[in-house]
Design an enzyme around this catalytic site. Sequence first.
Site, PDB file in Angstrom:
ATOM      1  N   TYR A 194       2.948   3.781  -3.291  1.00  0.00           N
ATOM      2  CA  TYR A 194       2.300   4.954  -3.736  1.00  0.00           C
ATOM      3  C   TYR A 194       2.863   6.249  -2.806  1.00  0.00           C
ATOM      4  O   TYR A 194       3.557   7.015  -3.314  1.00  0.00           O
ATOM      5  CB  TYR A 194       0.643   4.984  -3.648  1.00  0.00           C
TER       6      TYR A 194
ATOM      7  N   LYS B 289     -19.713  -1.736   1.464  1.00  0.00           N
ATOM      8  CA  LYS B 289     -18.728  -2.682   2.160  1.00  0.00           C
ATOM      9  C   LYS B 289     -17.800  -1.814   2.856  1.00  0.00           C
ATOM     10  O   LYS B 289     -17.059  -0.881   2.577  1.00  0.00           O
ATOM     11  CB  LYS B 289     -17.948  -3.622   1.068  1.00  0.00           C
TER      12      LYS B 289
ATOM     13  N   ARG C 132       0.808  -1.179   0.013  1.00  0.00           N
ATOM     14  CA  ARG C 132       0.169  -0.082  -0.039  1.00  0.00           C
ATOM     15  C   ARG C 132       0.841   1.293  -0.135  1.00  0.00           C
ATOM     16  O   ARG C 132       0.499   2.166  -0.488  1.00  0.00           O
ATOM     17  CB  ARG C 132      -0.660  -0.290   1.530  1.00  0.00           C
TER      18      ARG C 132
HETATM   19  P1  NAD Z   1      -7.497  10.618 -11.722  1.00  0.00           P
HETATM   20  O1  NAD Z   1      -6.955   9.246 -11.785  1.00  0.00           O
HETATM   21  O2  NAD Z   1      -8.832  11.039 -12.062  1.00  0.00           O
HETATM   22  O3  NAD Z   1      -6.621  11.610 -12.892  1.00  0.00           O
HETATM   23  C1  NAD Z   1      -5.399  11.289 -13.356  1.00  0.00           C
HETATM   24  C2  NAD Z   1      -5.164  11.439 -14.717  1.00  0.00           C
HETATM   25  O4  NAD Z   1      -3.891  11.275 -15.112  1.00  0.00           O
HETATM   26  C3  NAD Z   1      -5.831  10.430 -15.519  1.00  0.00           C
HETATM   27  O5  NAD Z   1      -6.932  10.982 -16.404  1.00  0.00           O
HETATM   28  C4  NAD Z   1      -4.988   9.582 -16.234  1.00  0.00           C
HETATM   29  O6  NAD Z   1      -5.581   9.120 -17.667  1.00  0.00           O
HETATM   30  C5  NAD Z   1      -3.791  10.449 -16.393  1.00  0.00           C
HETATM   31  N1  NAD Z   1      -2.729   9.629 -16.670  1.00  0.00           N
HETATM   32  C6  NAD Z   1      -1.906   9.101 -15.811  1.00  0.00           C
HETATM   33  N2  NAD Z   1      -0.837   8.529 -16.436  1.00  0.00           N
HETATM   34  C7  NAD Z   1      -0.599   9.260 -17.522  1.00  0.00           C
HETATM   35  C8  NAD Z   1       0.372   9.195 -18.639  1.00  0.00           C
HETATM   36  N3  NAD Z   1       1.350   8.146 -18.368  1.00  0.00           N
HETATM   37  N4  NAD Z   1       0.077   9.936 -19.525  1.00  0.00           N
HETATM   38  C9  NAD Z   1      -0.945  10.845 -19.554  1.00  0.00           C
HETATM   39  N5  NAD Z   1      -1.853  10.760 -18.735  1.00  0.00           N
HETATM   40  C10 NAD Z   1      -1.862  10.126 -17.739  1.00  0.00           C
HETATM   41  O7  NAD Z   1      -7.083  11.334 -10.444  1.00  0.00           O
HETATM   42  P2  NAD Z   1      -7.215  12.691  -9.645  1.00  0.00           P
HETATM   43  O8  NAD Z   1      -8.082  12.417  -8.446  1.00  0.00           O
HETATM   44  O9  NAD Z   1      -7.852  13.629 -10.567  1.00  0.00           O
HETATM   45  O10 NAD Z   1      -5.932  12.751  -9.028  1.00  0.00           O
HETATM   46  C11 NAD Z   1      -4.881  13.794  -9.692  1.00  0.00           C
HETATM   47  C12 NAD Z   1      -3.617  13.885  -9.137  1.00  0.00           C
HETATM   48  O11 NAD Z   1      -3.713  14.486  -7.318  1.00  0.00           O
HETATM   49  C13 NAD Z   1      -3.075  12.668  -8.798  1.00  0.00           C
HETATM   50  O12 NAD Z   1      -1.557  12.907  -8.754  1.00  0.00           O
HETATM   51  C14 NAD Z   1      -3.109  11.974  -7.460  1.00  0.00           C
HETATM   52  O13 NAD Z   1      -2.064  11.250  -6.870  1.00  0.00           O
HETATM   53  C15 NAD Z   1      -3.445  13.252  -6.550  1.00  0.00           C
HETATM   54  N6  NAD Z   1      -4.258  13.163  -5.596  1.00  0.00           N
HETATM   55  C16 NAD Z   1      -5.719  13.363  -5.736  1.00  0.00           C
HETATM   56  C17 NAD Z   1      -6.664  13.082  -4.440  1.00  0.00           C
HETATM   57  C18 NAD Z   1      -7.902  13.232  -4.601  1.00  0.00           C
HETATM   58  O14 NAD Z   1      -8.445  13.298  -3.496  1.00  0.00           O
HETATM   59  N7  NAD Z   1      -8.572  13.222  -5.720  1.00  0.00           N
HETATM   60  C19 NAD Z   1      -5.762  12.804  -3.370  1.00  0.00           C
HETATM   61  C20 NAD Z   1      -4.609  12.527  -3.012  1.00  0.00           C
HETATM   62  C21 NAD Z   1      -3.866  12.638  -4.135  1.00  0.00           C
HETATM   63  N1  UDP Z   2     -13.173   1.655   1.763  1.00  0.00           N
HETATM   64  C1  UDP Z   2     -14.200   0.990   2.285  1.00  0.00           C
HETATM   65  N2  UDP Z   2     -15.103   0.529   1.349  1.00  0.00           N
HETATM   66  C2  UDP Z   2     -15.027   0.830   0.154  1.00  0.00           C
HETATM   67  C3  UDP Z   2     -13.964   1.612  -0.478  1.00  0.00           C
HETATM   68  C4  UDP Z   2     -13.141   1.929   0.365  1.00  0.00           C
HETATM   69  O1  UDP Z   2     -14.411   0.777   3.572  1.00  0.00           O
HETATM   70  O2  UDP Z   2     -15.862   0.111  -0.709  1.00  0.00           O
HETATM   71  C5  UDP Z   2     -12.128   2.301   2.687  1.00  0.00           C
HETATM   72  C6  UDP Z   2     -10.811   2.064   2.457  1.00  0.00           C
HETATM   73  O3  UDP Z   2     -10.215   1.102   3.156  1.00  0.00           O
HETATM   74  C7  UDP Z   2     -10.143   3.452   3.059  1.00  0.00           C
HETATM   75  C8  UDP Z   2     -11.246   4.247   2.875  1.00  0.00           C
HETATM   76  O4  UDP Z   2     -12.367   3.892   2.640  1.00  0.00           O
HETATM   77  O5  UDP Z   2     -10.143   3.300   4.458  1.00  0.00           O
HETATM   78  C9  UDP Z   2     -10.950   5.620   1.674  1.00  0.00           C
HETATM   79  O6  UDP Z   2     -10.598   4.821   0.722  1.00  0.00           O
HETATM   80  P1  UDP Z   2     -10.128   5.463  -0.740  1.00  0.00           P
HETATM   81  O7  UDP Z   2     -10.009   4.325  -1.864  1.00  0.00           O
HETATM   82  O8  UDP Z   2     -11.128   6.456  -1.088  1.00  0.00           O
HETATM   83  O9  UDP Z   2      -8.884   6.208  -0.612  1.00  0.00           O
HETATM   84  P2  UDP Z   2      -7.977   6.637   0.625  1.00  0.00           P
HETATM   85  O10 UDP Z   2      -8.361   7.658   1.360  1.00  0.00           O
HETATM   86  O11 UDP Z   2      -7.499   5.295   1.426  1.00  0.00           O
HETATM   87  O12 UDP Z   2      -6.673   7.018  -0.105  1.00  0.00           O
END
Ligand code: NAD
Ligand code: UDP
Length: 396
Positions: free
Chosen positions: A192, A258, A189
């Site tokens: 990342y 779940k 896990r």
């Molecule tokens: P997302 O998966 O919806 O968007 C990521 C995009 O990047 C996708 O459209 C994917 O096709 C594109 N991508 C990935 N690899 C690629 C490649 N090799 N070439 C071209 N495009 C590529 O995710 P998101 O939720 O929009 O997250 C965006 C960023 O924010 C990520 O770096 C993620 O780690 C970070 N982040 C998001 C959250 C959240 O709450 N959504 C939380 C923590 C971190």
């Molecule tokens: N989780 C859950 N049921 C689901 C999906 C996720 O209980 O169907 C839990 C997961 O184990 C984690 C939290 O929800 O504790 C948030 O998961 P998410 O995948 O949104 O990302 P994270 O916040 O862990 O990066």
Amino acid sequence: MAAAARMDLDGNPILPMTICMIGAGGFIGSHLCEKLMAETPHTVLAVDVYSDKIKHLLDPPSAAEGQQARHPWDGRIQFHRLNIKHDSRLEGLIKMSDLTINLAAICTPADYNTRPLDTIYSNFIDALPVVRYCSENNKRLIHFSTCEVYGKTIGSFLPKDHPLRKEPEFYVLKEDASPCIFGSIEKQRWSYACAKQLIERLIYAEGAENGLEFTIVRPFNWIGPRMDFIPGIDGPSEGVPRVLACFSNNLLRREPLKLVDGGQSQRTFVYIKDAIEAVLLMTENPARANGHIFNVGNPNNEVTVKQLAEIMTQVYSKVSGEAPLEMPTLDVSSKEFYGEGYDDSDKRIPDMTIINKQLGWNPKTSLWDLLESTLTYQHRTYAEAIRRAMAKPVAS
Ligand code: NAD
Ligand code: UDP
């Protein structure tokens, strides 16, 4: 009459810029593109392998016969379908831009322990050329990291009922003070988080040694419309998206939500539209954002995953008009749900001092309100498709 010039936080006019947005077709990218098109004069070179979530910004709107309709932002967004792993066009796009925003990543927990190599490559190796091109060409970079770089809280190592667990120093996550605490190597896990941490360190070092102008964003569970996919509808049937889409899928199919390991982990959720305001402030206030790492989250919206399931069940019942299930949740083990090597962050409360001081940003939307608008969207977008998919006879 000409529109009044838009001003930054220090009263200087904001000049139009060109932004190379990598990962623009994802959840966050699609909202950022919308905001930039609707409210700013900036141009976006949108890079991704997918464009479905920004199709509404790219395709011309429908028009009366014989007329050609245009979006008000016509010409300010161009889509470049390319994979940054292997495409020589990337450097040219970065050179043409004033700012690069890198969102591209594999960022779904179900992938971290089942596709650890892809996860490490995507979050570290594939980001390396982006950082290098920005540094070599003196271009500003806003890089998306994650709150997960903090890992587990210090308090999580104390006995369950220890009084120190209630002390903020034992759980509030501060950009410039909190340690990064990950599990052992076989708990994949954390691959990342570890890859994101190393790219943060590399960007920081490029800033220190070579003068790269950078900002690092640590999102804390941003949620809203267009997040991930609904399995079997606009994503693979066996796919496991993040919790909002998992629970939405369960609610739409009228099956129990779940709870992984009882749903005791805690999260703070922030509405995507609030969070995008923060990104726009960083984009348009480089003097205040450069050299900083920002937590972006909503410390007031904390719940356990179990409480999230309960609130989503109530909100969905309100927006769909359907009565909740008698057995709304079901406990599952993390091994069964995610496989071997899963582990979890126990609690994530962002400290807001730095973003508040530098950009004056605060989140506004309560958990109930953000779930109400998001689940209204989920119901409107998917309920009919799910009904049709569930009515289809299963092939024998
Ligand atoms: P997302 O998966 O919806 O968007 C990521 C995009 O990047 C996708 O459209 C994917 O096709 C594109 N991508 C990935 N690899 C690629 C490649 N090799 N070439 C071209 N495009 C590529 O995710 P998101 O939720 O929009 O997250 C965006 C960023 O924010 C990520 O770096 C993620 O780690 C970070 N982040 C998001 C959250 C959240 O709450 N959504 C939380 C923590 C971190
Ligand atoms: N989780 C859950 N049921 C689901 C999906 C996720 O209980 O169907 C839990 C997961 O184990 C984690 C939290 O929800 O504790 C948030 O998961 P998410 O995948 O949104 O990302 P994270 O916040 O862990 O990066």
